[in-house]
Enzyme design. Structure first.
Site, mmCIF file in Angstrom:
data_model
loop_
_atom_site.group_PDB
_atom_site.id
_atom_site.type_symbol
_atom_site.label_atom_id
_atom_site.label_comp_id
_atom_site.label_asym_id
_atom_site.label_seq_id
_atom_site.Cartn_x
_atom_site.Cartn_y
_atom_site.Cartn_z
ATOM 1 N N SER A 30 44.814 38.621 19.064
ATOM 2 C CA SER A 30 44.155 39.866 19.490
ATOM 3 C C SER A 30 44.166 40.943 18.401
ATOM 4 O O SER A 30 43.157 41.619 18.210
ATOM 5 C CB SER A 30 44.804 40.398 20.774
ATOM 6 O OG SER A 30 44.486 39.551 21.844
ATOM 7 N N LYS A 77 51.243 39.824 33.203
ATOM 8 C CA LYS A 77 49.914 40.069 33.784
ATOM 9 C C LYS A 77 49.965 40.469 35.266
ATOM 10 O O LYS A 77 49.097 41.198 35.735
ATOM 11 C CB LYS A 77 49.029 38.824 33.622
ATOM 12 C CG LYS A 77 48.498 38.626 32.214
ATOM 13 C CD LYS A 77 47.533 37.446 32.179
ATOM 14 C CE LYS A 77 46.908 37.262 30.821
ATOM 15 N NZ LYS A 77 45.875 36.216 30.786
ATOM 16 N N ASP A 113 39.462 38.071 31.848
ATOM 17 C CA ASP A 113 39.487 36.618 31.594
ATOM 18 C C ASP A 113 38.335 35.897 32.288
ATOM 19 O O ASP A 113 37.768 34.949 31.735
ATOM 20 C CB ASP A 113 40.821 36.012 32.067
ATOM 21 C CG ASP A 113 41.946 36.269 31.071
ATOM 22 O OD1 ASP A 113 41.666 36.410 29.868
ATOM 23 O OD2 ASP A 113 43.116 36.327 31.512
ATOM 24 N N ARG A 161 47.182 18.546 39.172
ATOM 25 C CA ARG A 161 48.275 17.569 39.243
ATOM 26 C C ARG A 161 49.009 17.675 40.584
ATOM 27 O O ARG A 161 49.180 16.678 41.278
ATOM 28 C CB ARG A 161 49.254 17.829 38.081
ATOM 29 C CG ARG A 161 50.483 16.982 38.111
ATOM 30 C CD ARG A 161 51.378 17.299 36.945
ATOM 31 N NE ARG A 161 51.879 18.689 36.939
ATOM 32 C CZ ARG A 161 52.688 19.185 36.027
ATOM 33 N NH1 ARG A 161 53.080 18.429 35.018
ATOM 34 N NH2 ARG A 161 53.101 20.445 36.102
HETATM 35 P P1 NAP Z 1 50.019 28.221 34.057
HETATM 36 O O1 NAP Z 1 49.858 29.277 35.106
HETATM 37 O O2 NAP Z 1 51.383 27.809 33.631
HETATM 38 O O3 NAP Z 1 49.144 26.918 34.525
HETATM 39 C C1 NAP Z 1 49.735 25.808 34.900
HETATM 40 C C2 NAP Z 1 48.665 24.828 35.430
HETATM 41 O O4 NAP Z 1 48.597 23.774 34.510
HETATM 42 C C3 NAP Z 1 49.022 24.263 36.767
HETATM 43 O O5 NAP Z 1 47.853 23.908 37.453
HETATM 44 C C4 NAP Z 1 49.818 23.024 36.378
HETATM 45 O O6 NAP Z 1 49.816 22.014 37.356
HETATM 46 C C5 NAP Z 1 49.026 22.567 35.182
HETATM 47 N N1 NAP Z 1 49.863 21.772 34.260
HETATM 48 C C6 NAP Z 1 50.851 22.231 33.464
HETATM 49 N N2 NAP Z 1 51.378 21.202 32.751
HETATM 50 C C7 NAP Z 1 50.735 20.090 33.152
HETATM 51 C C8 NAP Z 1 50.821 18.707 32.795
HETATM 52 N N3 NAP Z 1 51.704 18.279 31.864
HETATM 53 N N4 NAP Z 1 49.970 17.836 33.386
HETATM 54 C C9 NAP Z 1 49.056 18.265 34.307
HETATM 55 N N5 NAP Z 1 48.923 19.556 34.695
HETATM 56 C C10 NAP Z 1 49.747 20.460 34.112
HETATM 57 O O7 NAP Z 1 49.291 28.627 32.730
HETATM 58 P P2 NAP Z 1 48.028 29.581 32.579
HETATM 59 O O8 NAP Z 1 48.510 30.956 32.365
HETATM 60 O O9 NAP Z 1 47.085 29.289 33.675
HETATM 61 O O10 NAP Z 1 47.442 29.095 31.162
HETATM 62 C C11 NAP Z 1 47.001 27.777 30.984
HETATM 63 C C12 NAP Z 1 46.482 27.583 29.567
HETATM 64 O O11 NAP Z 1 45.332 28.396 29.364
HETATM 65 C C13 NAP Z 1 47.458 27.960 28.451
HETATM 66 O O12 NAP Z 1 47.407 26.944 27.474
HETATM 67 C C14 NAP Z 1 46.905 29.257 27.903
HETATM 68 O O13 NAP Z 1 47.216 29.421 26.526
HETATM 69 C C15 NAP Z 1 45.416 29.057 28.109
HETATM 70 N N6 NAP Z 1 44.644 30.324 28.206
HETATM 71 C C16 NAP Z 1 43.600 30.484 27.359
HETATM 72 C C17 NAP Z 1 42.839 31.651 27.450
HETATM 73 C C18 NAP Z 1 41.663 31.859 26.517
HETATM 74 O O14 NAP Z 1 41.194 32.999 26.406
HETATM 75 N N7 NAP Z 1 41.156 30.839 25.857
HETATM 76 C C19 NAP Z 1 43.147 32.633 28.409
HETATM 77 C C20 NAP Z 1 44.220 32.406 29.278
HETATM 78 C C21 NAP Z 1 44.957 31.241 29.170
HETATM 79 P P3 NAP Z 1 50.887 22.001 38.567
HETATM 80 O O15 NAP Z 1 50.316 22.882 39.626
HETATM 81 O O16 NAP Z 1 50.952 20.578 38.942
HETATM 82 O O17 NAP Z 1 52.185 22.506 37.998
#
Ligand code: NAP
Length: 281
Positions: A30, A77, A113, A161
């Site tokens: 950022s 957040k 987002d 998952r």
């Molecule tokens: P989070 O809340 O921790 O999301 C977890 C999700 O991922 C849950 O649905 C979880 O499934 C699943 N998951 C985690 N590990 C897994 C595995 N080994 N196999 C299958 N499913 C798995 O994280 P988040 O904040 O949503 O962020 C997710 C990703 O998005 C991060 O990598 C982050 O850097 C990225 N992101 C990118 C942007 C962008 O602007 N490009 C913005 C925001 C976030 P369960 O329900 O089964 O635990």
């Protein structure tokens, strides 16, 4: 505009201060993105990174120091919301704030987002009349799902998952739910991975089997470390159109820039500096 064409920034008493609040923040792109946007538009501001573990005094510090606005990232957040004076409707529905605007000490929270995800997709594909499958049920899935469910004519399904988590989010969004093992026999046009699967250092992992990916599909991964995840590499080699995670990141930042400055965001230059930084990482 090449970086060498930019005027050096003069920091003086009129300079406005912005920043990202999170923990950790050392990896955040950022600051380079927003400082480039300020430089190319000539907006008199700088953007810093604040590594913050306790959000309450940080929110008070924004007011006390007259910081004009902030990005908010993991893990604050949701917890930041109770320290703000107002929350935008969409951020309230999503249940998370990633942007603060400070209007003379009155702090309002927004979530950009979902705008970011929808515009990253719209850059490459239409969404009306399309069926989108979202993988994941975490915070990012909630924001992406809200944006897509609000888009006219788009059908939204989730897979995850842990079925229970997926079913709860699908119900909140009024979207459909498909178990992971049924994905191969389900029809959809666009797949969006919102899980961290495939992110560094687990770069050899994919959230779905290769057999799910058909050449006519558009595949977006919101992970951008690495830029081409195994999911995107596999999709590209199978003939799918692919969209990397920089698209969503840049558009969520562009929306923040517009909220803070009321100027047109220089999206192309913001995208370029993020790619340059990731490629030199
Ligand atoms: P989070 O809340 O921790 O999301 C977890 C999700 O991922 C849950 O649905 C979880 O499934 C699943 N998951 C985690 N590990 C897994 C595995 N080994 N196999 C299958 N499913 C798995 O994280 P988040 O904040 O949503 O962020 C997710 C990703 O998005 C991060 O990598 C982050 O850097 C990225 N992101 C990118 C942007 C962008 O602007 N490009 C913005 C925001 C976030 P369960 O329900 O089964 O635990």
């Amino acid at each position: 505009m090449a970086q060498t064409d930019l005027q050096p920034i003069t920091v003086d008493t009129a300079t406005r201060v912005f920043g990202v609040i999170g923990h950790p923040v050392f990896h955040s792109k950022s600051p380079v993105m927003h400082n480039r946007a300020f430089a190319v538009t000539g907006y008199p501001a700088i953007y810093a990174a604040f590594d913050v573990t306790d959000i309450e005094p940080a929110a008070e510090g924004i007011r006390a120091l007259g910081i004009c606005g902030a990005s908010v990232t993991i893990p604050h957040k949701t917890t930041v919301m109770k320290h703000l004076d107002a929350i935008d409707d969409q951020a309230r529905k999503i249940g998370a704030v990633n942007t603060i605007v400070n209007n003379k000490g009155w702090l309002k929270g927004y979530n950009t987002d979902s705008y970011g995800a929808v515009h990253a997709l719209l850059d490459q594909t239409g969404l009306s009349g399309k069926t989108v499958m979202i993988i994941g049920a975490g915070g990012a899935a909630r924001a992406v799902g809200h944006g897509l469910c609000e888009h006219p004519g788009t059908r939204v399904f989730l897979t995850n998952r842990t079925e229970k988590h997926g079913l709860i989010l699908a119900q909140d969004l009024d979207a459909g739910f498909v178990p992971l093992e049924k994905l191969e026999t389900t029809d959809f046009d666009i797949l969006v991975n919102t899980t961290p699967v495939g992110m560094y250092p687990h770069t050899d992992e994919m959230p779905v089997p290769e057999s799910v990916l058909r050449p006519e599909m558009v595949i977006m991964d919101i992970v951008y470390n690495p830029l081409e995840t195994k999911l995107l590499y596999t999709a590209r080699t199978r003939g799918c159109k692919v969209i990397d995670g920089v698209g969503m990141f840049v558009y969520q930042g562009a929306r923040q820039f517009a909220l803070w400055t009321a100027l047109e965001p220089p999206v192309a230059q913001m995208r370029q500096v993020v790619y340059d930084t990731l490629n030199n990482y």
